[in-house]
Design a protein around this motif. Structure first.
Motif, PDB file in Angstrom:
ATOM      1  N   GLU A   1       0.686   0.838   5.807  1.00  0.00           N
ATOM      2  CA  GLU A   1       0.569  -0.587   6.162  1.00  0.00           C
ATOM      3  C   GLU A   1       1.765  -1.319   5.583  1.00  0.00           C
ATOM      4  N   LYS A   2       1.731  -2.637   5.612  1.00  0.00           N
ATOM      5  CA  LYS A   2       2.797  -3.434   4.994  1.00  0.00           C
ATOM      6  C   LYS A   2       2.143  -4.403   4.016  1.00  0.00           C
ATOM      7  N   ALA A   3       1.478  -3.838   2.998  1.00  0.00           N
ATOM      8  CA  ALA A   3       0.779  -4.669   2.018  1.00  0.00           C
ATOM      9  C   ALA A   3       1.764  -5.514   1.215  1.00  0.00           C
ATOM     10  N   ASN A   4       3.045  -5.168   1.268  1.00  0.00           N
ATOM     11  CA  ASN A   4       4.031  -5.969   0.514  1.00  0.00           C
ATOM     12  C   ASN A   4       4.304  -7.319   1.171  1.00  0.00           C
ATOM     13  N   VAL A   5       4.091  -7.421   2.502  1.00  0.00           N
ATOM     14  CA  VAL A   5       4.413  -8.685   3.180  1.00  0.00           C
ATOM     15  C   VAL A   5       3.295  -9.227   4.070  1.00  0.00           C
ATOM     16  N   MET A   6       2.189  -8.492   4.213  1.00  0.00           N
ATOM     17  CA  MET A   6       1.134  -8.954   5.130  1.00  0.00           C
ATOM     18  C   MET A   6      -0.235  -8.913   4.443  1.00  0.00           C
ATOM     19  N   GLU A   7      -0.977 -10.034   4.549  1.00  0.00           N
ATOM     20  CA  GLU A   7      -2.320 -10.069   3.957  1.00  0.00           C
ATOM     21  C   GLU A   7      -3.226  -9.025   4.624  1.00  0.00           C
ATOM     22  N   SER A   8      -3.056  -8.874   5.937  1.00  0.00           N
ATOM     23  CA  SER A   8      -3.889  -7.869   6.623  1.00  0.00           C
ATOM     24  C   SER A   8      -3.567  -6.476   6.082  1.00  0.00           C
ATOM     25  N   GLY A   9      -2.348  -6.303   5.598  1.00  0.00           N
ATOM     26  CA  GLY A   9      -1.965  -5.021   4.984  1.00  0.00           C
ATOM     27  C   GLY A   9      -2.630  -4.834   3.631  1.00  0.00           C
ATOM     28  N   ILE A  10      -2.750  -5.940   2.874  1.00  0.00           N
ATOM     29  CA  ILE A  10      -3.443  -5.850   1.570  1.00  0.00           C
ATOM     30  C   ILE A  10      -4.904  -5.455   1.806  1.00  0.00           C
ATOM     31  N   LEU A  11      -5.521  -6.146   2.802  1.00  0.00           N
ATOM     32  CA  LEU A  11      -6.919  -5.829   3.122  1.00  0.00           C
ATOM     33  C   LEU A  11      -7.041  -4.366   3.540  1.00  0.00           C
ATOM     34  N   TRP A  12      -6.125  -3.924   4.401  1.00  0.00           N
ATOM     35  CA  TRP A  12      -6.145  -2.535   4.885  1.00  0.00           C
ATOM     36  C   TRP A  12      -6.141  -1.570   3.700  1.00  0.00           C
ATOM     37  N   ARG A  13      -5.196  -1.793   2.778  1.00  0.00           N
ATOM     38  CA  ARG A  13      -5.047  -0.886   1.630  1.00  0.00           C
ATOM     39  C   ARG A  13      -6.325  -0.879   0.790  1.00  0.00           C
ATOM     40  N   GLU A  14      -6.870  -2.092   0.527  1.00  0.00           N
ATOM     41  CA  GLU A  14      -8.065  -2.170  -0.337  1.00  0.00           C
ATOM     42  C   GLU A  14      -9.274  -1.497   0.314  1.00  0.00           C
ATOM     43  N   GLU A  15      -9.442  -1.741   1.610  1.00  0.00           N
ATOM     44  CA  GLU A  15     -10.628  -1.189   2.291  1.00  0.00           C
ATOM     45  C   GLU A  15     -10.537   0.335   2.399  1.00  0.00           C
ATOM     46  N   VAL A  16      -9.342   0.845   2.697  1.00  0.00           N
ATOM     47  CA  VAL A  16      -9.177   2.311   2.791  1.00  0.00           C
ATOM     48  C   VAL A  16      -9.488   2.937   1.428  1.00  0.00           C
ATOM     49  N   GLN A  17      -8.985   2.296   0.359  1.00  0.00           N
ATOM     50  CA  GLN A  17      -9.230   2.812  -0.989  1.00  0.00           C
ATOM     51  C   GLN A  17     -10.735   2.815  -1.301  1.00  0.00           C
ATOM     52  N   LYS A  18     -11.428   1.702  -0.880  1.00  0.00           N
ATOM     53  CA  LYS A  18     -12.877   1.602  -1.146  1.00  0.00           C
ATOM     54  C   LYS A  18     -13.646   2.721  -0.465  1.00  0.00           C
ATOM     55  N   VAL A  19     -13.311   2.978   0.818  1.00  0.00           N
ATOM     56  CA  VAL A  19     -14.011   4.042   1.556  1.00  0.00           C
ATOM     57  C   VAL A  19     -13.767   5.380   0.862  1.00  0.00           C
ATOM     58  N   HIS A  20     -12.536   5.577   0.441  1.00  0.00           N
ATOM     59  CA  HIS A  20     -12.194   6.818  -0.250  1.00  0.00           C
ATOM     60  C   HIS A  20     -13.040   6.990  -1.507  1.00  0.00           C
ATOM     61  N   ASP A  21     -13.029   5.957  -2.358  1.00  0.00           N
ATOM     62  CA  ASP A  21     -13.694   6.065  -3.658  1.00  0.00           C
ATOM     63  C   ASP A  21     -15.206   6.263  -3.490  1.00  0.00           C
ATOM     64  N   ALA A  22     -15.775   5.569  -2.458  1.00  0.00           N
ATOM     65  CA  ALA A  22     -17.229   5.628  -2.294  1.00  0.00           C
ATOM     66  C   ALA A  22     -17.678   6.929  -1.633  1.00  0.00           C
ATOM     67  N   GLU A  23     -16.902   7.427  -0.658  1.00  0.00           N
ATOM     68  CA  GLU A  23     -17.434   8.519   0.164  1.00  0.00           C
ATOM     69  C   GLU A  23     -16.601   9.789   0.208  1.00  0.00           C
ATOM     70  N   PHE A  24     -15.317   9.679  -0.111  1.00  0.00           N
ATOM     71  CA  PHE A  24     -14.451  10.864   0.059  1.00  0.00           C
ATOM     72  C   PHE A  24     -13.571  11.107  -1.164  1.00  0.00           C
ATOM     73  N   PRO A  25     -14.173  11.121  -2.375  1.00  0.00           N
ATOM     74  CA  PRO A  25     -13.344  11.246  -3.579  1.00  0.00           C
ATOM     75  C   PRO A  25     -12.567  12.558  -3.635  1.00  0.00           C
ATOM     76  N   ASN A  26     -13.018  13.566  -2.874  1.00  0.00           N
ATOM     77  CA  ASN A  26     -12.329  14.863  -2.936  1.00  0.00           C
ATOM     78  C   ASN A  26     -11.082  14.945  -2.065  1.00  0.00           C
ATOM     79  N   ILE A  27     -10.910  13.930  -1.209  1.00  0.00           N
ATOM     80  CA  ILE A  27      -9.702  13.909  -0.372  1.00  0.00           C
ATOM     81  C   ILE A  27      -8.593  13.216  -1.175  1.00  0.00           C
ATOM     82  N   GLU A  28      -7.387  13.769  -1.083  1.00  0.00           N
ATOM     83  CA  GLU A  28      -6.256  13.155  -1.801  1.00  0.00           C
ATOM     84  C   GLU A  28      -5.725  11.986  -0.957  1.00  0.00           C
TER      85      GLU A  28
END
Ligand code: NAD
Length: 370
Positions: free
Chosen positions: A193-220
């Motif tokens: 994404e472009k979290a450095n210049v876009m708010e939608s990118g910040i949201l994208w990064r945070e939400e992807v991280q949340k899904v990872h931490d909650a459901e897929f911790p074994n995936i890198e």
């Protein structure tokens, strides 16, 4: 033979029926030799549907697609339908299927076969053995966001507006697809994404991280800015396994990644929808290429993109990874043996027709399964 897996085959126009004919032969081979049976329905989509029914896809075919475990599509379109009203054009059939099935995740693999390593514009050592998968969000983002349009301002200048907009559920669902697929591959996801210049990118990064931490911790999981990802794809593409990204960046990155590997006749794709209560996702598998009217009817089209699309269906809709591997290995061996359709022809190799290529792949399947 277990035959509770349902397939809808929509060969379409131009070379679609020619390449899908070879897919049908491979499906029959799986029924005969591997006891992998399918209930198959066929239907019309595109120009052929318009000729028969006056529309690019009928409600009945859309219903069949909704009910099938997977849809296999050839290609649609041709010059004879270019002057039809926009709403009747062959491509509307495909667009309606994608929309009605709500296929929000587009999967574009980039696999480099050793035998075709010289077809890439990159150095052989950079692409040899490449096998990556781009997961692109397909139904949201800047291509659909409101407000949009072109307006005339009071001072006489014109202004064009598109809006990049994502909600957390839209990001979550495509992220889940990427993590699930990575679990069936080598277990690595890079989110771009472009979290450095876009708010939608910040949201994208945070939400992807949340899904990872909650459901897929074994995936890198790693995160990368999309412009850097574009650069890394040509610098060292083998560092990636699954890349998940939004509609706009995915449009660019998937074309870039696909072309690392050579010809249009070799590129498969899949589009997936939401999972139902049993975990089954609506799914449509199709080659990236179009109906190739310039060679339609000549029997020279490359069937490999369609066969690789069927292999994706085996892997992602039916959990039959070993069978998908069989098809991919058979294709690899046939290419190594020197057979080529016209689009991938190289000096010193043997040029063959669509049917001979299909037959060679089936003989190779016979050998591999012996
Ligand atoms: P195309 O992909 O059909 O063809 C581009 C070039 O690649 C042609 O020279 C063609 O001969 C060659 N080619 C494509 N697939 C090949 C194969 N399997 N084997 C050997 N050579 C192959 O793109 P186009 O010419 O821009 O479009 C032709 C028609 O297809 C148009 O009507 C277009 O709207 C339609 N189209 C449909 C889809 C689809 O069904 N998903 C995608 C793209 C284009």
């Amino acid at each position: 033979m277990g035959s509770n897996k349902s397939l809808l085959m929509l060969p379409g126009d131009g070379i679609g029926p020619e390449v899908m004919g070879q897919v049908r032969c491979v499906i029959d081979w799986f029924g005969d030799r591997r006891s992998v049976g399918f209930d198959i329905k066929e239907g019309l989509v595109g120009g052929c549907a318009y000729e028969a029914h006056g529309v690019a896809v009928t409600d009945e075919v859309v219903d069949d697609a909704m009910n099938a475990d997977a849809v296999l599509l050839g290609a649609v379109g041709g010059p004879q339908w270019d002057n039809l009203d926009f709403s009747l054009k062959p491509e509307r059939g495909l667009l309606r299927l994608r929309k009605d099935l709500d296929l929000f995740a587009n999967l574009r693999p980039a696999i480099c076969f050793d035998a075709l390593v010289d077809a890439s514009s990159l150095k052989p050592e950079v692409v040899r053995g490449l096998d990556i998968l781009i997961v692109r969000e397909l139904t949201g983002g800047v291509y659909f966001g409101e407000p949009r349009g072109i307006e005339n301002l009071p001072d006489g200048t014109r202004r064009g507006v598109n809006t990049q907009v994502y909600t957390s559920p839209e990001i979550e669902r495509v992220a889940k697809v990427a993590f699930e697929l990575a679990g069936k591959r080598s277990g690595k996801v890079c989110s771009a994404e472009k979290a450095n210049v876009m708010e939608s990118g910040i949201l994208w990064r945070e939400e992807v991280q949340k899904v990872h931490d909650a459901e897929f911790p074994n995936i890198e999981l790693s995160h990368m800015y999309a412009d850097n990802c574009a650069m890394q794809l040509v610098r060292a593409p083998k560092q990636f396994d699954v890349i998940v990204t939004d509609n706009l960046f995915g449009d660019m990155l998937s074309d870039e990644a696909a072309m690392l590997t050579g010809s249009l006749g070799m590129l498969p794709s899949a589009s997936l929808g939401a999972a139902d209560a049993t975990g089954r996702r609506k799914a449509l598998y199709e080659p990236v290429h179009g109906s190739a009217p310039d060679i339609a009817g000549e029997g020279v089209a490359n069937p490999i993109a369609s066969l690789l699309s069927f292999a994706m269906a085996l892997r992602y809709s039916f959990d039959l990874s070993d069978d998908a591997d069989l098809i991919e290995n058979a294709i690899k061996n046939v290419l190594e043996g020197g057979l080529r359709t016209a689009d991938i022809m190289q000096t010193g190799k043997t040029r063959v027709s669509t049917i001979v290529m299909g037959e060679a792949i089936i003989s190779e399947l016979d050998k591999l399964a012996a």
